[in-house]
Scaffold this motif. Structure first.
Motif, PDB file in Angstrom:
ATOM      1  N   VAL A 118       1.102  -1.349   0.006  1.00 56.72           N
ATOM      2  CA  VAL A 118       0.190  -0.110   0.028  1.00 56.72           C
ATOM      3  C   VAL A 118       0.981   1.337   0.397  1.00 56.72           C
ATOM      4  CG1 VAL A 118      -1.182   1.797   1.288  1.00 56.72           C
ATOM      5  CG2 VAL A 118      -1.867  -0.695   1.594  1.00 56.72           C
ATOM      6  N   ILE A 119       0.331   2.398  -1.138  1.00 61.86           N
ATOM      7  CA  ILE A 119       1.435   3.086  -0.976  1.00 61.86           C
ATOM      8  C   ILE A 119       1.329   3.955  -0.814  1.00 61.86           C
ATOM      9  CG2 ILE A 119       2.650   4.781  -2.545  1.00 61.86           C
ATOM     10  CD1 ILE A 119       3.319   3.081  -4.038  1.00 61.86           C
ATOM     11  N   VAL A 120       1.885   5.129   0.257  1.00 58.87           N
ATOM     12  CA  VAL A 120       1.324   6.154   1.094  1.00 58.87           C
ATOM     13  C   VAL A 120       2.174   6.893   0.668  1.00 58.87           C
ATOM     14  CG1 VAL A 120       0.986   6.839   3.813  1.00 58.87           C
ATOM     15  CG2 VAL A 120       0.309   4.636   3.163  1.00 58.87           C
ATOM     16  N   GLU A 121       1.348   8.395   0.299  1.00 62.53           N
ATOM     17  CA  GLU A 121       1.833   9.377   0.198  1.00 62.53           C
ATOM     18  C   GLU A 121       1.756  10.693   1.102  1.00 62.53           C
ATOM     19  OE1 GLU A 121       2.174  10.834  -4.097  1.00 62.53           O
ATOM     20  OE2 GLU A 121       3.246  12.511  -3.663  1.00 62.53           O
ATOM     21  N   PHE A 122       2.693  11.375   1.710  1.00 67.71           N
ATOM     22  CA  PHE A 122       2.664  12.465   2.392  1.00 67.71           C
ATOM     23  C   PHE A 122       2.591  13.637   1.432  1.00 67.71           C
ATOM     24  CE2 PHE A 122       4.142   8.591   5.319  1.00 67.71           C
ATOM     25  CZ  PHE A 122       3.216   8.707   5.460  1.00 67.71           C
ATOM     26  N   GLY A 123       1.566  14.054   2.044  1.00 68.64           N
ATOM     27  CA  GLY A 123       1.351  15.711   0.973  1.00 68.64           C
ATOM     28  C   GLY A 123       0.470  14.923  -0.498  1.00 68.64           C
ATOM     29  N   ALA A 124      -0.034  15.534  -1.258  1.00 67.57           N
ATOM     30  CA  ALA A 124      -0.527  15.635  -2.364  1.00 67.57           C
ATOM     31  C   ALA A 124      -0.007  15.074  -3.869  1.00 67.57           C
ATOM     32  CB  ALA A 124      -2.307  16.436  -2.628  1.00 67.57           C
ATOM     33  N   GLY A 125      -0.500  14.137  -4.130  1.00 70.31           N
ATOM     34  CA  GLY A 125      -0.150  13.575  -5.389  1.00 70.31           C
ATOM     35  C   GLY A 125       0.286  14.405  -5.781  1.00 70.31           C
ATOM     36  N   SER A 126       1.610  14.327  -7.134  1.00 74.70           N
ATOM     37  CA  SER A 126       1.900  15.583  -7.601  1.00 74.70           C
ATOM     38  C   SER A 126       1.556  14.360  -9.042  1.00 74.70           C
ATOM     39  CB  SER A 126       3.425  15.575  -7.866  1.00 74.70           C
ATOM     40  OG  SER A 126       3.804  15.184  -8.541  1.00 74.70           O
TER      41      SER A 126
ATOM     42  N   ILE B  98      -3.196  18.182   4.166  1.00 75.16           N
ATOM     43  CA  ILE B  98      -3.856  19.040   4.671  1.00 75.16           C
ATOM     44  C   ILE B  98      -5.030  19.195   4.003  1.00 75.16           C
ATOM     45  CG2 ILE B  98      -2.823  20.495   5.134  1.00 75.16           C
ATOM     46  CD1 ILE B  98      -2.608  20.601   7.923  1.00 75.16           C
ATOM     47  N   SER B  99      -4.764  19.713   3.138  1.00 77.17           N
ATOM     48  CA  SER B  99      -5.600  20.519   1.978  1.00 77.17           C
ATOM     49  C   SER B  99      -6.792  19.846   0.628  1.00 77.17           C
ATOM     50  CB  SER B  99      -5.339  21.726   1.043  1.00 77.17           C
ATOM     51  OG  SER B  99      -5.584  22.120  -0.463  1.00 77.17           O
ATOM     52  N   GLY B 100      -7.566  19.651   1.634  1.00 78.50           N
ATOM     53  CA  GLY B 100      -8.281  18.715   0.712  1.00 78.50           C
ATOM     54  C   GLY B 100      -8.926  18.721  -0.538  1.00 78.50           C
ATOM     55  N   ASP B 101      -9.214  19.869  -0.984  1.00 80.10           N
ATOM     56  CA  ASP B 101      -9.155  20.742  -2.280  1.00 80.10           C
ATOM     57  C   ASP B 101      -8.495  20.328  -2.895  1.00 80.10           C
ATOM     58  OD1 ASP B 101     -11.604  21.931  -1.508  1.00 80.10           O
ATOM     59  OD2 ASP B 101     -10.766  23.940  -1.352  1.00 80.10           O
TER      60      ASP B 101
ATOM     61  N   ASP C 212      -3.698  16.037   8.826  1.00 75.76           N
ATOM     62  CA  ASP C 212      -2.174  16.509   9.215  1.00 75.76           C
ATOM     63  C   ASP C 212      -1.231  14.900   9.234  1.00 75.76           C
ATOM     64  OD1 ASP C 212      -0.122  17.572   9.732  1.00 75.76           O
ATOM     65  OD2 ASP C 212      -1.601  18.780  11.829  1.00 75.76           O
ATOM     66  N   PHE C 213      -0.953  15.440   8.519  1.00 72.22           N
ATOM     67  CA  PHE C 213       0.202  13.191   8.829  1.00 72.22           C
ATOM     68  C   PHE C 213       1.282  13.968   9.801  1.00 72.22           C
ATOM     69  CE2 PHE C 213       1.513  16.087   4.183  1.00 72.22           C
ATOM     70  CZ  PHE C 213       2.701  16.304   4.431  1.00 72.22           C
ATOM     71  N   MET C 214       1.529  15.083  10.081  1.00 74.49           N
ATOM     72  CA  MET C 214       2.595  15.499  11.479  1.00 74.49           C
ATOM     73  C   MET C 214       2.211  14.882  12.469  1.00 74.49           C
ATOM     74  SD  MET C 214       4.664  17.752   9.873  1.00 74.49           S
ATOM     75  CE  MET C 214       5.746  18.562  10.935  1.00 74.49           C
ATOM     76  N   GLN C 215       0.634  14.140  12.452  1.00 72.17           N
ATOM     77  CA  GLN C 215       0.625  13.247  13.414  1.00 72.17           C
ATOM     78  C   GLN C 215       0.650  11.931  12.894  1.00 72.17           C
ATOM     79  OE1 GLN C 215       0.808  14.517  16.736  1.00 72.17           O
ATOM     80  NE2 GLN C 215       1.257  16.760  15.493  1.00 72.17           N
ATOM     81  N   PRO C 216       0.661  10.688  14.022  1.00 65.24           N
ATOM     82  CA  PRO C 216       0.287   9.528  13.387  1.00 65.24           C
ATOM     83  C   PRO C 216      -0.962   9.408  12.772  1.00 65.24           C
ATOM     84  CG  PRO C 216       1.269   9.532  15.827  1.00 65.24           C
ATOM     85  CD  PRO C 216       1.330  10.493  15.320  1.00 65.24           C
ATOM     86  N   ILE C 217      -1.115   8.547  11.851  1.00 65.06           N
ATOM     87  CA  ILE C 217      -2.576   8.685  11.318  1.00 65.06           C
ATOM     88  C   ILE C 217      -2.819   6.626  11.400  1.00 65.06           C
ATOM     89  CG2 ILE C 217      -3.850   9.048  10.042  1.00 65.06           C
ATOM     90  CD1 ILE C 217      -2.532  11.092   8.797  1.00 65.06           C
ATOM     91  N   ALA C 218      -4.714   6.701  12.548  1.00 68.84           N
ATOM     92  CA  ALA C 218      -4.594   4.892  11.955  1.00 68.84           C
ATOM     93  C   ALA C 218      -5.430   4.388  10.379  1.00 68.84           C
ATOM     94  CB  ALA C 218      -5.578   5.236  13.106  1.00 68.84           C
ATOM     95  N   ILE C 219      -4.332   4.497   9.731  1.00 67.14           N
ATOM     96  CA  ILE C 219      -4.294   4.174   8.917  1.00 67.14           C
ATOM     97  C   ILE C 219      -5.770   3.202   8.026  1.00 67.14           C
ATOM     98  CG2 ILE C 219      -2.888   5.513   7.149  1.00 67.14           C
ATOM     99  CD1 ILE C 219      -1.491   3.560   6.492  1.00 67.14           C
TER     100      ILE C 219
ATOM    101  N   SER D 117       6.773   9.492  13.576  1.00 68.66           N
ATOM    102  CA  SER D 117       5.313   9.811  12.898  1.00 68.66           C
ATOM    103  C   SER D 117       5.136   8.834  11.988  1.00 68.66           C
ATOM    104  CB  SER D 117       4.862  11.461  13.260  1.00 68.66           C
ATOM    105  OG  SER D 117       4.224  11.021  12.962  1.00 68.66           O
ATOM    106  N   MET D 118       5.812   8.809  11.050  1.00 65.63           N
ATOM    107  CA  MET D 118       5.098   8.415   9.549  1.00 65.63           C
ATOM    108  C   MET D 118       5.662   6.809   9.929  1.00 65.63           C
ATOM    109  SD  MET D 118       7.327  11.008   6.741  1.00 65.63           S
ATOM    110  CE  MET D 118       6.346  12.181   6.020  1.00 65.63           C
ATOM    111  N   ARG D 119       6.531   6.598  11.200  1.00 62.97           N
ATOM    112  CA  ARG D 119       6.660   5.524  11.330  1.00 62.97           C
ATOM    113  C   ARG D 119       5.820   4.819  11.931  1.00 62.97           C
ATOM    114  NH1 ARG D 119       9.953   1.660  14.869  1.00 62.97           N
ATOM    115  NH2 ARG D 119      11.703   1.014  13.702  1.00 62.97           N
TER     116      ARG D 119
END
Ligand code: AVI
Length: 324
Positions: free
Chosen positions: A84-92, A113-116, A140-147, A183-185
């Motif tokens: 599973v690829i988790v990209e931190f920041g909207a995909g370019s 962080i920007s839904g738009d 906000d990916f600065m905090q751990p996220i329960a994906i 946090s990413m870890r």
């Protein structure tokens, strides 16, 4: 064109706005005024950043794309398929497909962080990869996220590959960068991999031109932060009294961006009064640059062991693969 899936876990607008207000007021109240760079990215700021990435002087984007293109097969072999690829920041639009093609993931989960911006980024990917489950998450990916809660059924246990291109890590102070890597870890879990772009130290004129381009796009990007404060926080910063400056700080190995007062100025934000003397600055961004050793030290501090590093032939940029 397909419509992007709705973002899961939306951040309430009020929460973001309250954070923006608190961080701006706090930053302007310090003896050395500073505002965190993450507030650059409203819709206009994100558009201006996209424009920066196309500039002749701004080498990082095209160099990183060059590495991901030229070394696609090698990178694909190193990360394996089915994660599973988790990209931190909207995909370019340009970088993400290179990794999706190289790594053949089981799902793609971009977090921003920007839904738009996230929705805009996901639409074209859904068209190009109709079979791939794409799960955008506004967070906000600065905090751990329960994906786990976001992933399609049965994919909760798949191994994960974090993707953090663009040297965005460089916009953080080393301590914050280490916290983010940790946090990413935690978000990615055991046996995960991280593919991260890191900009390299290089001659000062190249760096300073990249952050102070001839067309003034970076200046507009920097000044948009002041305009955003005026728009959203009932501010009265005089835009004609502030000038963009980018300087290399050798001691900290970073480019700094500032808004410099061109004369003594006074303004209000949310009903609070502030003044700046001529020459005083608001420090708006740090962009740290790395050599092999400082990159490895940072990654290890964040709990990631570097496995492979790919560079362009001018050694301007590196893409590092690390394991948890
Ligand atoms: C997003 N980040 C990696 C950019 C950088 O190069 O530090 C932001 C930027 N600031 C000015 N130009 C680009």
């Amino acid at each position: 064109m397909a419509t992007a899936a709705p973002c899961l876990s939306e951040i309430p607008r009020d929460t973001l706005q309250a954070q923006f207000r608190a961080e701006v007021l706090q930053g302007l109240s310090q003896p050395r005024k500073a505002i965190p760079a993450r507030w650059f990215y409203d819709r206009r700021g994100s558009e201006l950043f996209e424009e920066i990435t196309q500039l002749e002087e701004y080498y990082p984007t095209r160099t990183e794309i060059g590495i991901l293109t030229d070394r696609q097969d090698e990178i694909g072999r190193a990360v394996g398929s089915g994660r599973v690829i988790v990209e931190f920041g909207a995909g370019s639009a340009t970088k993400t497909p290179l990794l999706l093609d190289a790594a053949a993931p089981s799902a793609y989960l971009p977090i921003d962080i920007s839904g738009d911006f996230l929705r805009d980024a996901c639409g074209p990917l859904e068209d190009s990869y109709p079979e791939l489950p794409i799960v955008p998450a506004e967070a906000d990916f600065m905090q751990p996220i329960a994906i786990e809660a976001l992933l399609p059924d049965g994919m909760e246990q798949e191994q994960r590959l974090g993707f953090f291109p663009g040297s965005t890590i460089g916009n953080m102070e080393p301590r914050a960068a280490i916290d983010l890597l940790r946090s990413m870890r935690e978000t990615l879990g055991p046996d995960s991999l991280l593919l991260i772009g890191m900009d390299r130290v290089k001659p000062r004129p190249v760096l300073e031109a990249a952050y102070d381009d001839a067309r003034g796009v970076t200046a507009a990007f920097n000044l948009n932060l002041a305009a955003r404060i005026n728009r959203e926080l009932d501010g009265s910063l005089p835009l004609d009294g502030l000038r963009h400056r980018a300087i290399w700080n050798d001691r900290h190995a970073r480019i700094e961006m500032h808004l410099v007062a061109q004369r003594d100025i006074g303004f209000e934000v949310c009903g609070r009064r502030f003044t700046m003397d001529e020459g005083e600055t608001i420090h708006t961004e740090n962009s740290h640059k790395y050599d092999m050793r400082s990159a490895a030290t940072l990654l290890l501090g964040g709990g990631w062991e570097p496995l492979s590093t790919w560079c362009d032939e001018d050694s301007h940029f590196m893409v590092v693969l690390a394991r948890a």
